[in-house]
Enzyme design. Structure first.
Site, PDB file in Angstrom:
ATOM      1  N   ASP A   1       0.227  -1.283 -11.090  1.00  0.00           N
ATOM      2  CA  ASP A   1      -0.155  -0.661  -9.815  1.00  0.00           C
ATOM      3  C   ASP A   1       1.033  -0.736  -8.869  1.00  0.00           C
ATOM      4  O   ASP A   1       1.688  -1.775  -8.748  1.00  0.00           O
ATOM      5  CB  ASP A   1      -1.369  -1.385  -9.220  1.00  0.00           C
ATOM      6  CG  ASP A   1      -1.971  -0.631  -8.047  1.00  0.00           C
ATOM      7  OD1 ASP A   1      -3.088  -0.087  -8.226  1.00  0.00           O
ATOM      8  OD2 ASP A   1      -1.321  -0.583  -6.976  1.00  0.00           O
ATOM      9  N   LEU A   2       1.334   0.400  -8.224  1.00  0.00           N
ATOM     10  CA  LEU A   2       2.464   0.404  -7.294  1.00  0.00           C
ATOM     11  C   LEU A   2       2.090  -0.422  -6.058  1.00  0.00           C
ATOM     12  O   LEU A   2       0.932  -0.426  -5.628  1.00  0.00           O
ATOM     13  CB  LEU A   2       2.801   1.829  -6.882  1.00  0.00           C
ATOM     14  CG  LEU A   2       3.171   2.783  -8.036  1.00  0.00           C
ATOM     15  CD1 LEU A   2       3.522   4.159  -7.488  1.00  0.00           C
ATOM     16  CD2 LEU A   2       4.343   2.234  -8.856  1.00  0.00           C
TER      17      LEU A   2
ATOM     18  N   ASP B   1      -2.455   5.185  -7.907  1.00  0.00           N
ATOM     19  CA  ASP B   1      -1.125   4.671  -8.249  1.00  0.00           C
ATOM     20  C   ASP B   1      -1.218   3.645  -9.375  1.00  0.00           C
ATOM     21  O   ASP B   1      -0.419   2.747  -9.485  1.00  0.00           O
ATOM     22  CB  ASP B   1      -0.453   4.072  -7.003  1.00  0.00           C
ATOM     23  CG  ASP B   1      -1.213   2.850  -6.483  1.00  0.00           C
ATOM     24  OD1 ASP B   1      -2.370   2.658  -6.930  1.00  0.00           O
ATOM     25  OD2 ASP B   1      -0.677   2.099  -5.650  1.00  0.00           O
TER      26      ASP B   1
HETATM   27  P1  GH3 Z   1      -1.475  -2.311  -3.181  1.00  0.00           P
HETATM   28  O1  GH3 Z   1      -0.139  -2.876  -3.143  1.00  0.00           O
HETATM   29  O2  GH3 Z   1      -2.560  -3.314  -2.859  1.00  0.00           O
HETATM   30  O3  GH3 Z   1      -1.793  -1.607  -4.412  1.00  0.00           O
HETATM   31  O4  GH3 Z   1      -1.516  -1.344  -2.011  1.00  0.00           O
HETATM   32  P2  GH3 Z   1      -1.631   0.243  -2.092  1.00  0.00           P
HETATM   33  O5  GH3 Z   1      -1.201   0.775  -0.754  1.00  0.00           O
HETATM   34  O6  GH3 Z   1      -0.827   0.739  -3.217  1.00  0.00           O
HETATM   35  O7  GH3 Z   1      -3.138   0.414  -2.249  1.00  0.00           O
HETATM   36  P3  GH3 Z   1      -3.992   0.984  -3.509  1.00  0.00           P
HETATM   37  O8  GH3 Z   1      -3.249   0.808  -4.734  1.00  0.00           O
HETATM   38  O9  GH3 Z   1      -5.322   0.336  -3.424  1.00  0.00           O
HETATM   39  O10 GH3 Z   1      -4.181   2.456  -3.151  1.00  0.00           O
HETATM   40  C1  GH3 Z   1      -3.542   3.522  -3.792  1.00  0.00           C
HETATM   41  C2  GH3 Z   1      -3.480   4.649  -2.842  1.00  0.00           C
HETATM   42  O11 GH3 Z   1      -2.898   5.772  -3.449  1.00  0.00           O
HETATM   43  C3  GH3 Z   1      -4.816   5.153  -2.373  1.00  0.00           C
HETATM   44  C4  GH3 Z   1      -4.642   6.629  -2.112  1.00  0.00           C
HETATM   45  O12 GH3 Z   1      -4.539   6.940  -0.756  1.00  0.00           O
HETATM   46  C5  GH3 Z   1      -3.359   6.935  -2.762  1.00  0.00           C
HETATM   47  N1  GH3 Z   1      -3.521   7.984  -3.744  1.00  0.00           N
HETATM   48  C6  GH3 Z   1      -4.429   8.054  -4.738  1.00  0.00           C
HETATM   49  N2  GH3 Z   1      -4.251   9.151  -5.470  1.00  0.00           N
HETATM   50  C7  GH3 Z   1      -3.185   9.811  -4.912  1.00  0.00           C
HETATM   51  C8  GH3 Z   1      -2.494  11.012  -5.248  1.00  0.00           C
HETATM   52  O13 GH3 Z   1      -2.810  11.701  -6.180  1.00  0.00           O
HETATM   53  N3  GH3 Z   1      -1.409  11.353  -4.477  1.00  0.00           N
HETATM   54  C9  GH3 Z   1      -1.009  10.574  -3.420  1.00  0.00           C
HETATM   55  N4  GH3 Z   1       0.053  10.981  -2.738  1.00  0.00           N
HETATM   56  N5  GH3 Z   1      -1.637   9.456  -3.116  1.00  0.00           N
HETATM   57  C10 GH3 Z   1      -2.707   9.047  -3.814  1.00  0.00           C
HETATM   58 MG    MG Z   2      -1.244   0.309  -5.227  1.00  0.00          MG
END
Ligand code: GH3
Ligand code: MG
Length: 567
Positions: free
Chosen positions: A441-442, A484
């Site tokens: 996970d990013l 992510d």
């Molecule tokens: P963490 O370090 O805890 O993982 O923090 P985070 O900010 O990476 O949080 P998390 O992994 O829970 O959330 C992933 C975010 O990615 C949520 C959503 O807004 C965003 N996201 C999900 N799918 C997409 C996509 O297809 N494109 C983009 N640009 N963003 C996305």
């Molecule tokens: Mg993340």
């Protein structure tokens, strides 16, 4: 009989007709010179030699010339010869009328028939009348000849049977044959060279036709010896009955042959039209069609197929279907063709690929059936229909790809991941291999979205996918399962520690900056690792444990990897 044999036979008949015409002239000249110069040569051979009438000799010469003239091809330039030939026939007819005033014999009757036959030869619509008369002339010729041959008193001196009979007999037979051979490929003659049932009937009739006059000639001699014809009326009656029999026999034979001949021509014409229709239909068909030999050689192909594979008709008919079939599809195609020949299947219906002349690969729907001989059931050739389905195949391929891949990063999606996992787990179970499942996970990805926008977030996801892909081996699978979050399956590990090394390598790789739309972006990632079989043997269990390990990593400060079972 092959076509080549037929042609040789045809040219043989034509030259035979020419030679016979010359022979008739020669015999006529011989007789005429004997008469002119009073040669006694013949008398020394046969004491009771009676020369043929000089009028007859002249007529024979004229007949020979008329025949020669009519042998020229009927073109505009040569039609004059044909006309002269016909005029000679009329002159012969006129001459005969003067001779008839002396006597009416079977020979005179024959001369009349000859002149009519000569007149009718090569005329449209009179072919069969002409050939009926020809048969009749031949029969009388044979009859004249055999009455002479069977005569036991030939040297004792018989008034009616003379050397003249031999000349007449031979000449009439020659005229009959020469007239027949003039048109060797039309009418009754066509039957003698045809390999159909009509032809074999016609050929079998030859001995019957020859036997009939010989029998009558023999009967005449026997009758004479036993004084059967007591009065001259008896002899006349005999001749009349023979003539009648000949007429009936000739008509019957001619009718029979004409009938078979017409039937034969009709069948041939119908065959030709149906063949033409087939070719036309084949060539205008919108789908590719081909007649293919059992060894795979294209025998006949249509335009649509040529366009499909990019070869010309000529090129295609010099190669086999195997040569243009994609190597991956060859085995099934060849196997099915064999099954068709063996009668195990009735239709070979497959989707396969052809390699076009320019090297392009196209997909086709092939439907092939086998044509067998209607009598022996021996396989003859394949009839194939080929339809271009490249477009459909590409669409199908696209749909399948979409169903199994993530549209943003083009990585395998959860569905494909689960497929691969089940295969890998089965394999690992059987061979007792070690597998690792990583949840990646990013870190703080949301903030990129928030600060630089969703589009930059998307581009970053794509770039991260490319980078992850590069960091892994081709045997491994990387899937994007949500936002992510990525899952990595590591195959065939030596030991569980190896997964940690790879994870470390990925983390270092990912911590390098990304350049997206002019923005220099730094983003880390956290990885959770579960190991098969140490952490479990079920997919769901290992997925869950890798996820938990990843969360543990997040909690522990991100940008690191964690085993579910710490090492
Ligand atoms: P963490 O370090 O805890 O993982 O923090 P985070 O900010 O990476 O949080 P998390 O992994 O829970 O959330 C992933 C975010 O990615 C949520 C959503 O807004 C965003 N996201 C999900 N799918 C997409 C996509 O297809 N494109 C983009 N640009 N963003 C996305
Ligand atoms: Mg993340």
């Amino acid at each position: 009989m092959s076509r080549r044999n037929n042609l040789t036979l045809l040219s043989f008949f034509k030259s035979a007709s020419f030679v016979m015409s010359i022979l008739i002239i020669c015999i006529g000249m011989l007789v005429l010179s004997g008469w002119l110069f009073n040669i006694t040569l013949f008398k020394s051979i046969s004491p009771n030699y009676v020369s043929m009438n000089s009028e007859y000799a002249i007529i024979f010469i004229l007949i020979g010339i008329a025949l020669l003239l009519q042998q020229t091809h009927f073109t505009k330039q040569s039609s004059i010869y044909l006309i002269i030939g016909k005029w000679i026939a009329i002159i012969i007819f006129g001459l005969l009328i003067t001779i008839t005033t002396h006597s009416i014999t079977i020979v005179i009757l024959n001369f009349f028939l000859v002149s009519i036959a000569l007149f009718l030869v090569k005329m449209k619509n009179t072919l069969y009348i002409n050939q009926t008369i020809n048969t009749f002339i031949g029969l009388i010729g044979l009859f004249i000849l055999t009455t002479y041959l069977f005569n036991p008193d030939i040297h004792a001196g018989s008034a009616s049977l003379t050397t003249a009979s031999v000349y007449s007999g031979i000449c009439f037979i020659l005229i009959s044959l020469s007239l027949f051979f003039l048109q060797p490929s039309s009418g009754v003659m066509s039957l003698f060279i045809s390999n159909t049932s009509g032809g074999s009937v016609a050929r079998r009739l030859i001995p019957v036709v020859i036997a009939a006059p010989i029998l009558f000639g023999y009967l005449q001699i026997i009758g004479e010896q036993h004084n059967f014809y007591s009065a001259s009326t008896g002899m006349e009656f005999y001749y009349i009955s023979i003539t009648l029999t000949f007429i009936i026999v000739t008509l019957l034979i001619s009718f029979m042959l004409m009938h078979t001949d017409i039937l034969q021509l009709k069948i041939e014409r119908e065959l030709r039209t149906s063949e033409e229709r087939f070719h036309k239909a084949m060539d205008t068909a919108p789908i590719g069609m081909a007649i293919v030999a059992l060894d795979g050689k294209f025998i006949e192909v249509n335009k649509a197929l040529c366009e499909l594979v990019g070869y010309s008709k000529d090129e295609l008919t010099h190669i086999t279907f195997q040569q243009i079939t994609h190597s991956d599809d060859l085995a099934i195609d060849v196997a099915n063709s064999r099954k068709l020949i063996e009668g195990k299947i009735h239709l070979n219906q497959i989707e396969k690929r052809y390699i076009r002349k320019n090297g392009d690969v196209i997909w086709v729907q092939l439907t092939a059936s086998l044509l067998r001989d209607s009598v022996s059931h021996h396989p003859l050739y394949f009839i194939t229909q080929v339809q271009d389905i490249t477009e459909r195949k590409l669409t199908e391929e696209r749909i399948r790809h979409l169903a199994y891949h993530d549209s943003l990063t083009n990585l395998p999606n959860r569905r494909l991941l689960l497929d691969r996992l089940s295969i890998a787990f089965d394999f690992a179970k059987r061979y007792q291999l070690t597998l690792a499942l990583m949840f990646l996970d990013l870190d703080k990805f949301k903030s990129i979205n928030d600060s630089l926008g969703h589009d930059v977030g998307d581009e970053l996801l794509k770039a991260a996918a490319v980078r992850l892909n590069h960091a892994l081996r081709s045997v491994d699978t990387i899937a994007r399962i949500s936002g992510d979050e990525f899952v990595i399956l590591l195959n065939g590990l030596q030991n569980a520690d190896e997964a940690g090394h790879i994870a470390q390598k990925i983390i270092e790789n990912m911590s390098q900056h990304f350049l997206i739309h002019g923005h220099e972006i730094y983003i880390g990632c956290t990885i959770g690792i579960s190991i098969y079989p140490n952490d479990g043997v079920e997919i769901s269990e290992l997925m869950k444990k890798a996820d938990l390990a990843m969360y543990a990593g997040k909690e522990a400060g991100r940008n690191q990897y964690q085993y579910f079972t710490p090492r």
